[in-house]
Design a protein around this motif. Sequence first.
Motif, mmCIF file in Angstrom:
data_model
loop_
_atom_site.group_PDB
_atom_site.id
_atom_site.type_symbol
_atom_site.label_atom_id
_atom_site.label_comp_id
_atom_site.label_asym_id
_atom_site.label_seq_id
_atom_site.Cartn_x
_atom_site.Cartn_y
_atom_site.Cartn_z
ATOM 1 N N ARG A 30 0.991 -1.272 -0.130
ATOM 2 C CA ARG A 30 0.048 -0.180 0.221
ATOM 3 C C ARG A 30 0.762 1.308 -0.062
ATOM 4 O O ARG A 30 0.686 2.164 -0.762
ATOM 5 C CB ARG A 30 -0.990 -0.046 1.125
ATOM 6 N N ASN A 31 1.836 1.331 0.788
ATOM 7 C CA ASN A 31 2.611 2.498 1.051
ATOM 8 C C ASN A 31 3.407 2.800 -0.526
ATOM 9 O O ASN A 31 3.589 3.969 -0.940
ATOM 10 C CB ASN A 31 3.873 2.398 2.113
ATOM 11 N N ASP A 32 3.748 1.706 -1.287
ATOM 12 C CA ASP A 32 4.346 1.856 -2.457
ATOM 13 C C ASP A 32 3.327 2.629 -3.459
ATOM 14 O O ASP A 32 3.741 3.283 -4.319
ATOM 15 C CB ASP A 32 5.009 0.641 -3.000
ATOM 16 N N ARG A 33 2.163 1.976 -3.230
ATOM 17 C CA ARG A 33 0.962 2.597 -4.147
ATOM 18 C C ARG A 33 0.814 4.003 -4.087
ATOM 19 O O ARG A 33 0.787 4.618 -4.714
ATOM 20 C CB ARG A 33 -0.249 1.816 -4.039
ATOM 21 N N LEU A 34 0.870 4.381 -2.611
ATOM 22 C CA LEU A 34 0.450 5.570 -2.451
ATOM 23 C C LEU A 34 1.462 6.619 -2.725
ATOM 24 O O LEU A 34 1.417 7.846 -3.262
ATOM 25 C CB LEU A 34 0.273 5.716 -0.716
ATOM 26 N N LYS A 35 2.741 6.148 -2.413
ATOM 27 C CA LYS A 35 3.887 7.106 -2.909
ATOM 28 C C LYS A 35 3.571 7.187 -4.420
ATOM 29 O O LYS A 35 4.165 8.494 -4.738
ATOM 30 C CB LYS A 35 5.255 6.319 -2.311
ATOM 31 N N ALA A 36 3.671 6.137 -5.273
ATOM 32 C CA ALA A 36 3.872 6.571 -6.598
ATOM 33 C C ALA A 36 2.606 7.545 -7.153
ATOM 34 O O ALA A 36 2.946 8.451 -7.968
ATOM 35 C CB ALA A 36 3.477 5.125 -7.218
ATOM 36 N N ALA A 37 1.386 7.316 -6.538
ATOM 37 C CA ALA A 37 0.172 8.150 -6.734
ATOM 38 C C ALA A 37 0.530 9.689 -6.437
ATOM 39 O O ALA A 37 0.191 10.668 -6.982
ATOM 40 C CB ALA A 37 -0.869 7.578 -6.113
ATOM 41 N N GLY A 38 0.920 9.828 -5.277
ATOM 42 C CA GLY A 38 1.100 10.732 -4.671
ATOM 43 C C GLY A 38 2.518 11.767 -5.424
ATOM 44 O O GLY A 38 2.360 12.982 -5.496
ATOM 45 N N THR A 39 3.304 10.950 -5.743
ATOM 46 C CA THR A 39 4.445 11.924 -6.366
ATOM 47 C C THR A 39 4.059 11.927 -7.683
ATOM 48 O O THR A 39 4.419 13.255 -8.210
ATOM 49 C CB THR A 39 5.622 10.779 -6.775
ATOM 50 N N SER A 40 3.323 11.328 -8.493
ATOM 51 C CA SER A 40 2.739 11.837 -9.658
ATOM 52 C C SER A 40 2.056 12.809 -9.805
ATOM 53 O O SER A 40 1.970 13.986 -10.630
ATOM 54 C CB SER A 40 2.024 10.587 -10.399
ATOM 55 N N ARG A 41 0.891 13.054 -8.609
ATOM 56 C CA ARG A 41 0.151 14.249 -8.406
ATOM 57 C C ARG A 41 0.680 15.479 -8.141
ATOM 58 O O ARG A 41 0.440 16.566 -8.509
ATOM 59 C CB ARG A 41 -1.214 13.879 -7.488
ATOM 60 N N GLN A 42 1.672 15.294 -7.552
ATOM 61 C CA GLN A 42 2.644 16.429 -6.963
ATOM 62 C C GLN A 42 3.105 17.023 -8.035
ATOM 63 O O GLN A 42 3.412 18.321 -8.038
ATOM 64 C CB GLN A 42 3.534 15.960 -5.835
#
Length: 701
Positions: free
Chosen positions: A289-301
């Motif tokens: 989950r943490n990897d999914r959220l980091k990838a999605a968060g980095t992309s949106r940032q």
Amino acid sequence: MYESSGGVRYPWSYTLRLSVQTRGLEATAQPRLHVRVGMRRWARYNVFDPKRSIGVHLLSPSPWADASSPFGLASMTWHSGPAGKKQGFMGWTNDLVPVLERLGSFAFLPDPAVLARDPMAFLDSASDAEGRHRPPIAGVPYRPGLGKNTGHAVGDGISAKDKWRIFSQLVPALADFAEVDAPCERVAIPSRTRPAAADLLRIDRSALAQAAGSRIEIVLWCDTVTMRDEALTAVAFALDLPVDVADQPALVEAWRQRFSTAELEVLLRVEPVGEIADHLQLDESVSRRNDRLKAAGTSRQLQVSRSLGHPEPGMTARFVLVEMRGADGFASVDHDPKMVVKAGAALCEAVTQNLLPPSAAEETADSLADEGTVHQDSGKETASSRRERTRRAVGDLLIRQTGLIRPPAQQGTKAHELTDVACLGLWVVRRTGDFKTVMPLAVATVPDRPHALVRLPHAGWLPYHQAAIQLAGWNRPRTFGKQEVQEFFAECVAESCDGGDLALFTLAQNVRSLCPALTNPNLAADRLAFHPEKPLVADDHKGLRHIRLRTNVQNETAQHFAFGKDGPDKQVGVGAGLWASKDSDRLFFATADKPSTAGPGSPSGSRLERHWGRVSKDREDWKLDTCKDVWNPQLLELLVTVKQNGDSAAAWAALAHQRRFAAAHFADPLMLPIELHLAYKLGEVLLPAHQLEPIEQSESS
């Protein structure tokens, strides 16, 4: 039980909670019994919530149970079953009921499905088939959201009159080991004129320029024409800018315009928010989950930072208002992009504020109103309320997030006025779960500045909005130990003591676990310490006063009511002001006026006793206040632990109370002095650490 004119029954009850508390600076600890009168409204019909557990109070007597505590707390949850099949059922969430069923013959314990369908059947007293009396065995506490048919007619809150009545009946029962505390005395302090609504919405451009610099950029990321126009109107009103809202295009289109005033240069941008406010795109093929959220968060940032771009040369501050759905508008908390949008804006040196969009029903109502059609739908947002919440959002963005304050005209007591006092609030940001944080920070205000300054670990003193930007992208260590917190606080105090008068505010419940010297057993008069064995040297901190506050968290402050000179038999209500304890010349209590948002419920009315009052527009009669909401004020404890020779302790306690009224965008008093309130709000901008990583943005992006 309240029964409406239509014969519908609404069950409710008062609750009593007793707790033992002590006070600071007592030579010998004297335990005090606090009595807290609460209210519980019981659900009456067909409760259902597919997302959250539903609480249940169970009467669970047993041969081995203490007769004084025969109740248990359980919860039931909706289990949806396989997708596409109607196999959902209501079941117990925890093990209380199954354990009780295994331990004894508890045949009367309810089936959760039956209980959810008809909670009143188990709340009523009844007789079994053999005529034996059966007490109420289960109750579901009412809360909004338990199904469309579960509305409750009985109002919320407990009036001062009912608190006094219940308390008076309890006193004889406790007479063998407790006596009633002596009433407090009101301290005369300067009165405060409530600011007009327009004064709160207008922003002092000179003060904003001092807080944010003379060149600011305001970006409105909008999705609907309705909220674009509302946001433009609110910004124009707040800063007195000549914005022509009527000339806007029929769709949300990108444009920019500059405005120059004597105090500020404002670059105003309007842009479609587009995909920035959409669900985060989670790659479900990523197992962690943490990897999914980091990838999605980095992309949106990155998406946010590309859209916002670098600030122009010479730009001193940037503010972004984002039209975005609330938490319920996203599939899950993991899909909600609010925090990563804030972090992406921080990469571009901007702070953000969210603005909820209008619903389709609300836009329909507006169009009908424009056509001259009467549209009545209670509970829906009106054009007026939408305009008001937009103005509040703009005020939060440009006032609260720049740390603008409006100190009271007079501080201290009428007998001992205080002037030129700097104030310092020490705070520990505590967040759990994904946001796990234990981080100290400090917020200070000084007499010659209209805004607050912030001290963060590993940084000097910063303007408030710059501190928020740093925290939004904080990827440094965020868990600090006791010694680190104590040393940081000592540094902040030393940096703030310049020989002038300094008022230091701390909240007991917030700091004492990390600063044991501030706990009741370790407090010592006129000695400031964060570690019991390492007091600060008094000669190095001249002009310092320390006011320790406590709120009603964990019932540490008592409930209260007030009565006139003729006694409570004649009049009981809620008194606002500063109150001196008769037990200590350093102990005070602060109470507030009834806020404008509290509704019409009277604190002197009663749900149990009839009283004389207006029952219609032109008629008075005896009545009950069963259906009215009642405002329940908190009691704030103020303990002046450090003062200087010749000081009036009451004046410094009054200062702490008066700083609750120093918010520049809020008319009613805050729960805490403005310095602690602003410190608390800073903790909300921290993003979960696993969604943050350094993002290098190229000059060409």
